[in-house]
Design an enzyme around this catalytic site. Structure first.
Site, mmCIF file in Angstrom:
data_model
loop_
_atom_site.group_PDB
_atom_site.id
_atom_site.type_symbol
_atom_site.label_atom_id
_atom_site.label_comp_id
_atom_site.label_asym_id
_atom_site.label_seq_id
_atom_site.Cartn_x
_atom_site.Cartn_y
_atom_site.Cartn_z
ATOM 1 N N SER A 1 127.161 36.279 -49.996
ATOM 2 C CA SER A 1 127.415 36.576 -48.582
ATOM 3 C C SER A 1 128.792 37.201 -48.390
ATOM 4 O O SER A 1 129.207 37.462 -47.265
ATOM 5 C CB SER A 1 127.291 35.300 -47.748
ATOM 6 O OG SER A 1 128.078 34.272 -48.301
ATOM 7 N N ASN B 1 129.735 23.097 -47.503
ATOM 8 C CA ASN B 1 128.936 22.841 -46.300
ATOM 9 C C ASN B 1 129.807 22.509 -45.088
ATOM 10 O O ASN B 1 129.609 23.073 -44.005
ATOM 11 C CB ASN B 1 127.947 21.698 -46.553
ATOM 12 C CG ASN B 1 126.945 22.041 -47.638
ATOM 13 O OD1 ASN B 1 126.938 23.159 -48.140
ATOM 14 N ND2 ASN B 1 126.101 21.087 -47.997
ATOM 15 N N THR C 1 115.316 47.150 -1.803
ATOM 16 C CA THR C 1 114.419 46.157 -2.396
ATOM 17 C C THR C 1 113.216 46.961 -2.879
ATOM 18 O O THR C 1 112.867 47.989 -2.264
ATOM 19 C CB THR C 1 113.949 45.077 -1.385
ATOM 20 O OG1 THR C 1 113.189 45.723 -0.368
ATOM 21 C CG2 THR C 1 115.115 44.329 -0.756
ATOM 22 N N HIS C 2 112.613 46.554 -3.952
ATOM 23 C CA HIS C 2 111.510 47.307 -4.581
ATOM 24 C C HIS C 2 111.901 48.752 -4.872
ATOM 25 O O HIS C 2 111.040 49.633 -4.872
ATOM 26 C CB HIS C 2 110.246 47.307 -3.701
ATOM 27 C CG HIS C 2 109.847 45.956 -3.216
ATOM 28 N ND1 HIS C 2 108.925 45.163 -3.858
ATOM 29 C CD2 HIS C 2 110.267 45.232 -2.149
ATOM 30 C CE1 HIS C 2 108.782 44.027 -3.208
ATOM 31 N NE2 HIS C 2 109.593 44.035 -2.160
ATOM 32 N N LYS D 1 123.274 69.398 -16.706
ATOM 33 C CA LYS D 1 123.092 67.970 -16.995
ATOM 34 C C LYS D 1 124.387 67.255 -17.324
ATOM 35 O O LYS D 1 125.274 67.785 -17.976
ATOM 36 C CB LYS D 1 122.141 67.805 -18.190
ATOM 37 C CG LYS D 1 120.710 68.067 -17.801
ATOM 38 C CD LYS D 1 119.777 67.667 -18.912
ATOM 39 C CE LYS D 1 119.616 66.169 -18.955
ATOM 40 N NZ LYS D 1 118.978 65.763 -20.205
ATOM 41 N N ASN E 1 124.819 63.480 -18.875
ATOM 42 C CA ASN E 1 124.033 62.320 -19.295
ATOM 43 C C ASN E 1 124.870 61.041 -19.324
ATOM 44 O O ASN E 1 125.960 61.035 -19.892
ATOM 45 C CB ASN E 1 123.446 62.564 -20.688
ATOM 46 C CG ASN E 1 122.555 63.794 -20.714
ATOM 47 O OD1 ASN E 1 121.896 64.104 -19.714
ATOM 48 N ND2 ASN E 1 122.547 64.499 -21.825
ATOM 49 N N GLU F 1 123.509 54.115 -20.751
ATOM 50 C CA GLU F 1 122.253 53.974 -21.501
ATOM 51 C C GLU F 1 122.446 53.106 -22.738
ATOM 52 O O GLU F 1 121.580 52.309 -23.105
ATOM 53 C CB GLU F 1 121.724 55.358 -21.902
ATOM 54 C CG GLU F 1 121.177 56.117 -20.701
ATOM 55 C CD GLU F 1 120.919 57.597 -20.978
ATOM 56 O OE1 GLU F 1 120.371 58.262 -20.107
ATOM 57 O OE2 GLU F 1 121.284 58.076 -22.062
ATOM 58 N N GLN G 1 122.991 30.332 -44.067
ATOM 59 C CA GLN G 1 123.876 31.473 -44.344
ATOM 60 C C GLN G 1 123.501 32.671 -43.463
ATOM 61 O O GLN G 1 124.310 33.561 -43.232
ATOM 62 C CB GLN G 1 123.774 31.844 -45.825
ATOM 63 C CG GLN G 1 124.690 32.966 -46.260
ATOM 64 C CD GLN G 1 124.832 33.038 -47.768
ATOM 65 O OE1 GLN G 1 125.550 32.255 -48.361
ATOM 66 N NE2 GLN G 1 124.126 33.962 -48.391
ATOM 67 N N LYS H 1 125.446 34.203 -39.922
ATOM 68 C CA LYS H 1 126.675 34.981 -39.723
ATOM 69 C C LYS H 1 126.449 36.397 -39.222
ATOM 70 O O LYS H 1 127.126 36.841 -38.299
ATOM 71 C CB LYS H 1 127.478 35.007 -41.017
ATOM 72 C CG LYS H 1 128.086 33.656 -41.276
ATOM 73 C CD LYS H 1 128.676 33.525 -42.634
ATOM 74 C CE LYS H 1 128.717 32.071 -43.005
ATOM 75 N NZ LYS H 1 127.363 31.434 -43.107
HETATM 76 N N1 ARG Z 1 127.912 30.921 -48.114
HETATM 77 C C1 ARG Z 1 127.367 29.680 -47.705
HETATM 78 C C2 ARG Z 1 126.955 29.775 -46.216
HETATM 79 O O1 ARG Z 1 127.408 30.630 -45.571
HETATM 80 C C3 ARG Z 1 128.375 28.599 -47.865
HETATM 81 C C4 ARG Z 1 127.785 27.237 -48.009
HETATM 82 C C5 ARG Z 1 127.135 27.070 -49.324
HETATM 83 N N2 ARG Z 1 126.642 25.722 -49.494
HETATM 84 C C6 ARG Z 1 125.763 25.404 -50.462
HETATM 85 N N3 ARG Z 1 125.403 24.148 -50.514
HETATM 86 N N4 ARG Z 1 125.255 26.304 -51.253
HETATM 87 O O2 ARG Z 1 126.184 29.003 -45.719
#
Ligand code: ARG
Length: 365
Positions: free
Chosen positions: A21, A108, A153-154, A290, A292, A297, A329, A332
């Site tokens: 990640s 964690n 309205t409408h 035009k 735009n 938008e 994960q 994010k």
């Molecule tokens: N990159 C992981 C996440 O964003 C970190 C936590 C990883 N924990 C694990 N038990 N593998 O969730």
């Protein structure tokens, strides 16, 4: 490697890339280091490391923060995520002592803490940008208080209203968005660090001091699951604060998309109530008549992606077994994307409102 202890076989290179990640969670670099520095101080406070070790660890972490700031941090292919990357670098800088940083801590509780810290900063920034939008709108309503327009309205002409009354209808909606945003921040403001992998910290870390060091005003009450009263949150697997932010953003962009839609209609040749400034529109090379309303938008269009981020993450989050699962994960990218998108949308909306030309000059008096 942070978790390789029991493993002898190599991981499939495809799996390494699939699992990583770092490409997106490097956004958390600074809050991750902030969390680690606070944790080191807690380790010292509990007598788990010496003062000298505490200094070496925090100095190393501070150096890494400087490297990230200067754009000098080199990510290696073996860096799975921001937590492993920072810790790998710490070991390069201060040697094996780096391993002590992880005493009683898990990625964690670390990641749950990082994301909360990151989001609290993002919310403060968004809140400032939103206040600016509201102020701009109110100022405009004040100076153009006597301008009249047809009310609909409408989408059929109904009764005459003041243009300022119309503008204030959105300022009021945005003010309630601001109120919700501030309330959400209070719920985000709760420290999960010290929950360990799931079952808490066995080394007697003082979680209240730890929370204070990180600028949290409270600690979560249960490391794995908890009932959800106003101040009670679930530990390592709680991502309700992300769902709440994504929901907030969805309602915010709903309001903005309605406003954008109005102005798209009002700026058309057929209505001709307002003229968008050149800074927020584009022309056509083929059809010179035009103008735009691309800015509006895009504001309207970006609602789709914000709703998508919310519903996508809800699908990931639902029916997960307790407690941490790697599915989390996936929290994010939708979060980061929503924060960037909503910031852009709010800034552009402020620009559009402050530069708009009103063509409706029917004076009351
Ligand atoms: N990159 C992981 C996440 O964003 C970190 C936590 C990883 N924990 C694990 N038990 N593998 O969730």
């Amino acid at each position: 490697m942070l978790w390789g202890g029991r493993f002898t076989g190599a991981t499939d290179p495809l799996m390494v890339a699939f699992n990583a990640s770092i490409s997106f969670d490097q956004k958390l670099a600074q809050v991750d280091l902030k969390g680690s520095i606070a944790y080191v101080e807690s380790l010292f406070e509990s007598g788990l490391i010496s003062q000298d070790e505490c200094l070496k660890l925090s100095d190393g972490l501070k150096k890494i923060a400087v490297e990230w700031n200067a754009g000098e941090f080199k990510i290696l292919e073996t860096d799975e995520d921001i937590h492993t990357a920072n810790e790998r670098r710490l070991e390069e800088l201060i040697g094996q002592l780096a391993g002590k940083l992880h005493t009683g801590r898990s990625r964690n509780d670390q990641v749950a803490t990082d994301v909360r810290l990151w989001l609290m900063d993002a919310v403060s920034e968004i809140s400032m940008i939103l206040k600016d939008l509201i102020k701009t709108c109110v100022k405009r309503a004040e100076t153009e208080i006597d301008v009249l327009m047809p009310g609909y309205t409408h989408l059929q002409k109904a009764q005459p209203i003041r243009w300022s009354h119309y503008l204030m209808s959105f300022a009021c909606l945005w003010e309630s968005d601001l109120e919700r945003l501030e309330q959400l921040k209070e719920r985000c403001d709760s420290c999960p660090l010290g929950s360990g992998a799931l079952a808490g910290n066995p080394f007697g870390i003082d979680r209240f001091n730890l929370a204070k060091r990180l600028g949290f005003s409270k600690v979560i009450r249960n490391s794995l699951v908890g009932n959800s009263s106003k101040i009670d949150f679930i530990g390592v697997s709680d991502r309700d604060f992300i769902v709440e932010f994504l929901s907030w953003a969805s309602l915010m962009i709903t309001h903005l998309s309605r406003w954008a839609e109005d102005l798209i209609i009002y700026s058309s040749g057929e209505f001709g109530f307002v003229k968008l400034s050149d800074a927020y529109s584009t022309g056509s090379s083929l059809m010179p008549q035009k103008k735009n309303p691309d800015s509006l938008e895009l504001i309207r269009g970006k609602s789709g992606r914000i709703f998508g981020n919310l519903s996508g993450f809800l699908m990931t989050y639902k029916a997960l077994p307790s407690t941490y699962n790697k599915d989390l994960q996936e929290d994010k990218e939708p979060l980061f994307d929503t924060v960037e998108t909503i910031k852009g949308v709010l800034l552009i909306s402020t620009g559009v409102i402050s530069t708009l030309m009103v063509l409706l000059f029917f004076n009351f008096r």
